[in-house]
Design an enzyme around this catalytic site. Structure first.
Site, PDB file in Angstrom:
ATOM      1  CD  GLU A 150       1.908   8.230   6.015  1.00 29.75           C
ATOM      2  OE1 GLU A 150       1.515   8.361   4.800  1.00 29.75           O
ATOM      3  OE2 GLU A 150       3.338   8.430   6.081  1.00 29.75           O
ATOM      4  CG  ASP A 151       2.482   4.419   2.935  1.00 35.45           C
ATOM      5  OD1 ASP A 151       3.351   4.158   3.591  1.00 35.45           O
ATOM      6  OD2 ASP A 151       2.826   4.943   1.866  1.00 35.45           O
ATOM      7  CG  PHE A 152       4.367  -1.056   5.575  1.00 36.19           C
ATOM      8  CD1 PHE A 152       4.340  -2.147   4.666  1.00 36.19           C
ATOM      9  CD2 PHE A 152       4.892  -1.475   6.952  1.00 36.19           C
ATOM     10  CE1 PHE A 152       4.776  -3.428   4.812  1.00 36.19           C
ATOM     11  CE2 PHE A 152       5.177  -2.651   6.919  1.00 36.19           C
ATOM     12  CZ  PHE A 152       5.214  -3.737   5.950  1.00 36.19           C
TER      13      PHE A 152
ATOM     14  N   GLY B 112       0.341   5.316   0.371  1.00 35.47           N
ATOM     15  CA  GLY B 112      -0.605   6.319   0.846  1.00 35.47           C
ATOM     16  C   GLY B 112      -1.106   7.679   0.066  1.00 35.47           C
TER      17      GLY B 112
ATOM     18  CG  HIS C 102      -1.542   1.382   1.549  1.00 39.35           C
ATOM     19  ND1 HIS C 102      -1.673   1.831   2.775  1.00 39.35           N
ATOM     20  CD2 HIS C 102      -2.150   2.214   0.795  1.00 39.35           C
ATOM     21  CE1 HIS C 102      -2.387   2.917   2.910  1.00 39.35           C
ATOM     22  NE2 HIS C 102      -2.591   3.126   1.606  1.00 39.35           N
TER      23      HIS C 102
END
Length: 440
Positions: free
Chosen positions: A236-238, A211, A209
């Site tokens: 932060e997306d991971f 973000g 992913h």
């Protein structure tokens, strides 16, 4: 070849199996991309199941020639209920004036500008959008980077991909058609290497992913502690995706790729971006150190050619050339599927861009390993194994390095006071503890 030591045959067999597995990734990406991408949904909203409202978070910092056009595509989307939450960290940022002009131009659109940000972690993006997240009033939250351009039906497509089993729908990164070799290089990268990994990971249920454009269930993120819980990570997306799936929810990509449309496009800045991503991957998934170089076309082809000569006595040069040719053709096919239309460049430009990507890829990865410090805009960070970040030359980094030092407490987050005055476009902007009224 019987005079060769037995372990060499084992290595050759391993690399040949790895080579075959890599080609399976090519096949999966092409087939799934053909099936999934650009597919129009036939599901229409009904009175019993109307479309849900969406709160769209737009973190902004600075302006570029395409920013106004990109932001304006969010004001003109074909979706019934949504709000735009623009977030700017510095009140002197020129992006604030741009947003104010758009608020005046589209007074009927529910849009608010937040200035000042919060201090909830080391991640500047999370700090910037946190006030907007706290003010979001709908059950679904979309995080969309400043360089993203939306089609009229993109949000509708993302919402319709959000089933009862999913808590995260994200767009596969791609680019708009732009002029210049740097734009060609970006499109080749995102349409080949990135798309191949992204599509196959979505099929196999692997967290890939990014973000830059994603739709989230706010209740699930709140259950995880809100966005502030991910402020200690740069990627932060991971970690959002990993936490969501650990709760038992699913995630998937939408049918439409994310259209990056930055007005500033040059080779150097894009390569710096690729190096930064590589550093994040190495810190979060250490096996990347071995697997990623072996997945490069030129390196894998050389190893597979040697393996074929050991195992089958095939001509390694012929094998290598056929390997590179087939890789090139499969990348062109995948890029054509992702583009879903005519290419904005000549085939010769694709050849040059593809060769440039394949030849520089290993060098950029080695550069990332050599210097693990991450420079993001004007700040420099380092990562602990596992992905937790700290900023260099800051009090917070000293506290991280010294476990006996008192840990800094995050500044209290003020509840944003927001007033939307109907069709006048009046918006109350919160800047820390100060408030000011803009009258359009």
């Amino acid at each position: 070849m019987s005079h060769l030591p037995l372990p060499l045959y084992g290595f050759a067999a391993f690399f040949m199996v790895f080579w075959l597995g890599t080609w399976m990734v090519h096949v999966i990406a092409i087939c799934y991309g053909r099936y999934k991408l650009h597919k129009k949904s036939c599901k229409l909203p009904t009175e019993a199941q109307p479309l849900p409202g969406v709160s769209i978070l737009k973190p902004l910092m600075g302006v570029d020639p395409n920013l106004q056009h990109n932001l304006e595509t969010f004001f003109t989307m074909d979706y019934p209920v949504y709000e735009l939450l623009f977030c700017v960290e510095d009140k002197e940022d020129p992006a604030t004036q741009l947003v104010e002009r758009l608020l005046a131009k589209y007074p009927l659109v529910d849009a608010t500008l937040f200035v000042g940000g919060s201090d909830v972690g080391v991640n500047p993006k999370i700090n910037n959008i946190h006030p907007g997240y706290m003010a979001a009033k709908y059950d679904f939250v979309m995080i969309s980077d400043s360089g993203i351009k939306m089609k009229d039906d993109t949000l509708l497509d993302m919402v319709q991909n959000m089933s009862d089993k999913h808590a995260l729908v994200h767009q596969m990164p791609f680019t708009c058609d732009r002029d210049g070799f740097a734009a060609t290089f970006e499109k080749v990268f995102f349409g080949t290497v990135q798309s191949r990994i992204y599509l196959s990971a979505d099929v196999l249920g692997i967290n890939c992913h990014t973000g830059m454009s994603c739709l989230l269930r706010k209740a699930v993120i709140d259950q995880l502690g809100g966005l502030r819980a991910f402020g200690c990570y740069l990627a932060e997306d991971f970690f959002i995706a990993r936490s969501v799936t650990r709760l038992g929810w699913k995630m998937r990509i939408s049918n439409q790729p994310a259209l990056q449309n930055s007005g500033l496009c040059d080779i150097g800045s894009f390569q710096a971006r690729l190096i930064r991503w590589a550093k994040l991957r190495v810190a979060m998934v250490p096996t990347t150190i071995l697997l990623e170089p072996l997945s490069e076309c030129m390196i894998l082809g050389a190893i597979a050619a040697w393996s074929a000569s050991v195992l089958f006595s095939w001509d390694p040069l012929v094998f290598y050339l056929v390997h590179v040719l087939c890789w090139f053709l499969s990348d062109w096919l995948l890029l054509s599927i992702v583009q879903h239309g005519s290419m904005p460049f000549h085939k010769f430009e694709f050849v040059v861009g593809w060769l440039f990507r394949e030849l520089t890829g290993p060098y950029l990865f080695l550069h990332a390993l050599w210097n693990p410090a991450i420079r993001w805009r004007a700040r420099t960070y380092k990562l602990h194994w596992g992905g937790v970040a700290y900023e260099l030359n800051s009090p917070a980094s000293d506290a991280v390095n010294d476990p006996l030092a008192p840990q800094p407490q995050p500044a209290p987050t003020l509840e944003p006071a927001v007033i939307n005055a109907g069709t006048t476009g009046d918006t109350l902007i919160c800047t820390g503890a100060k408030q000011r009224l803009l009258v359009s």
